[in-house]
Motif scaffolding. Structure first.
Motif, PDB file in Angstrom:
ATOM      1  N   ILE A  11       0.887  -1.068  -0.112  1.00 35.99           N
ATOM      2  CA  ILE A  11       0.018   0.113   0.212  1.00 35.99           C
ATOM      3  C   ILE A  11       0.923   1.241  -0.070  1.00 35.99           C
ATOM      4  N   GLU A  12       1.817   1.442   0.727  1.00 36.39           N
ATOM      5  CA  GLU A  12       2.898   2.348   0.980  1.00 36.39           C
ATOM      6  C   GLU A  12       3.278   2.705  -0.319  1.00 36.39           C
ATOM      7  N   GLU A  13       4.089   1.559  -1.196  1.00 36.13           N
ATOM      8  CA  GLU A  13       4.702   1.721  -2.265  1.00 36.13           C
ATOM      9  C   GLU A  13       3.743   2.089  -3.328  1.00 36.13           C
ATOM     10  N   LYS A  15       1.137   4.015  -3.052  1.00 35.04           N
ATOM     11  CA  LYS A  15       0.866   5.558  -2.638  1.00 35.04           C
ATOM     12  C   LYS A  15       2.085   6.272  -3.250  1.00 35.04           C
ATOM     13  N   GLN A  16       3.110   5.930  -3.071  1.00 32.06           N
ATOM     14  CA  GLN A  16       4.479   6.818  -3.738  1.00 32.06           C
ATOM     15  C   GLN A  16       4.347   6.793  -5.128  1.00 32.06           C
ATOM     16  N   ASP A  17       3.882   5.743  -5.646  1.00 31.89           N
ATOM     17  CA  ASP A  17       3.864   5.538  -7.096  1.00 31.89           C
ATOM     18  C   ASP A  17       2.862   6.484  -7.706  1.00 31.89           C
ATOM     19  N   ILE A  18       1.863   6.439  -6.958  1.00 24.52           N
ATOM     20  CA  ILE A  18       0.674   7.166  -7.286  1.00 24.52           C
ATOM     21  C   ILE A  18       0.803   8.773  -7.331  1.00 24.52           C
ATOM     22  N   GLU A  75      -6.348  -1.754   0.237  1.00 26.39           N
ATOM     23  CA  GLU A  75      -6.871  -1.317   1.723  1.00 26.39           C
ATOM     24  C   GLU A  75      -7.776  -1.848   2.246  1.00 26.39           C
ATOM     25  N   GLU A  76      -8.577  -2.402   1.401  1.00 25.20           N
ATOM     26  CA  GLU A  76      -9.968  -3.242   1.745  1.00 25.20           C
ATOM     27  C   GLU A  76      -9.358  -4.623   2.391  1.00 25.20           C
ATOM     28  N   GLN A  77      -8.778  -5.168   1.254  1.00 27.72           N
ATOM     29  CA  GLN A  77      -8.351  -6.568   2.023  1.00 27.72           C
ATOM     30  C   GLN A  77      -7.443  -6.562   3.056  1.00 27.72           C
ATOM     31  N   ASN A  78      -6.579  -5.467   3.439  1.00 35.55           N
ATOM     32  CA  ASN A  78      -5.613  -5.434   4.639  1.00 35.55           C
ATOM     33  C   ASN A  78      -6.471  -5.197   5.819  1.00 35.55           C
ATOM     34  N   SER A  79      -7.684  -4.560   5.589  1.00 33.35           N
ATOM     35  CA  SER A  79      -8.223  -4.116   6.917  1.00 33.35           C
ATOM     36  C   SER A  79      -9.599  -5.182   7.324  1.00 33.35           C
ATOM     37  N   ILE A  80      -9.847  -5.952   6.356  1.00 34.85           N
ATOM     38  CA  ILE A  80     -10.940  -7.092   6.620  1.00 34.85           C
ATOM     39  C   ILE A  80     -10.487  -8.105   7.722  1.00 34.85           C
ATOM     40  N   ILE A  81     -11.249  -8.422   8.615  1.00 37.20           N
ATOM     41  CA  ILE A  81     -10.902  -9.254   9.497  1.00 37.20           C
ATOM     42  C   ILE A  81     -11.962 -10.460   9.876  1.00 37.20           C
TER      43      ILE A  81
END
Length: 81
Positions: A11-13, A15-18, A75-81
């Motif tokens: 995700i961070e990578e 965001k930097q690329d965007i 972001e969605e798949q990182n937060s689904i628990i």
């Protein structure tokens, strides 16, 4: 049952690329893990370099998507628990 797929670094990578390249169209790589399909990586689309099967598994699904769409899914798949 809902599960998550840890991808904070990706995700961070992205965001930097965007920030650097804008909301460009990219390759999104999806893989099935324990019966669930996750977006596991992305890559730039390049006319000079075509996709190589060495970059992904035979079962990997590759789609062209906007960077912002990829980010939303990650972001969605990182937060689904």
């Amino acid at each position: 049952m809902k599960i998550s797929f840890e991808c904070s670094e990706l995700i961070e990578e992205l965001k930097q690329d965007i920030k650097e390249f804008g909301d460009i169209e990219m390759y999104a790589f999806f893989e099935e893990i324990k019966g669930y399909t996750f977006l596991t990586n992305y890559d730039f689309i390049s006319e000079e370099k075509s996709l190589s099967s060495k970059e992904f598994k035979e079962s990997t699904i590759v789609q062209k998507m906007k960077a912002s769409e990829i980010l939303k899914i990650l972001e969605e798949q990182n937060s689904i628990i």
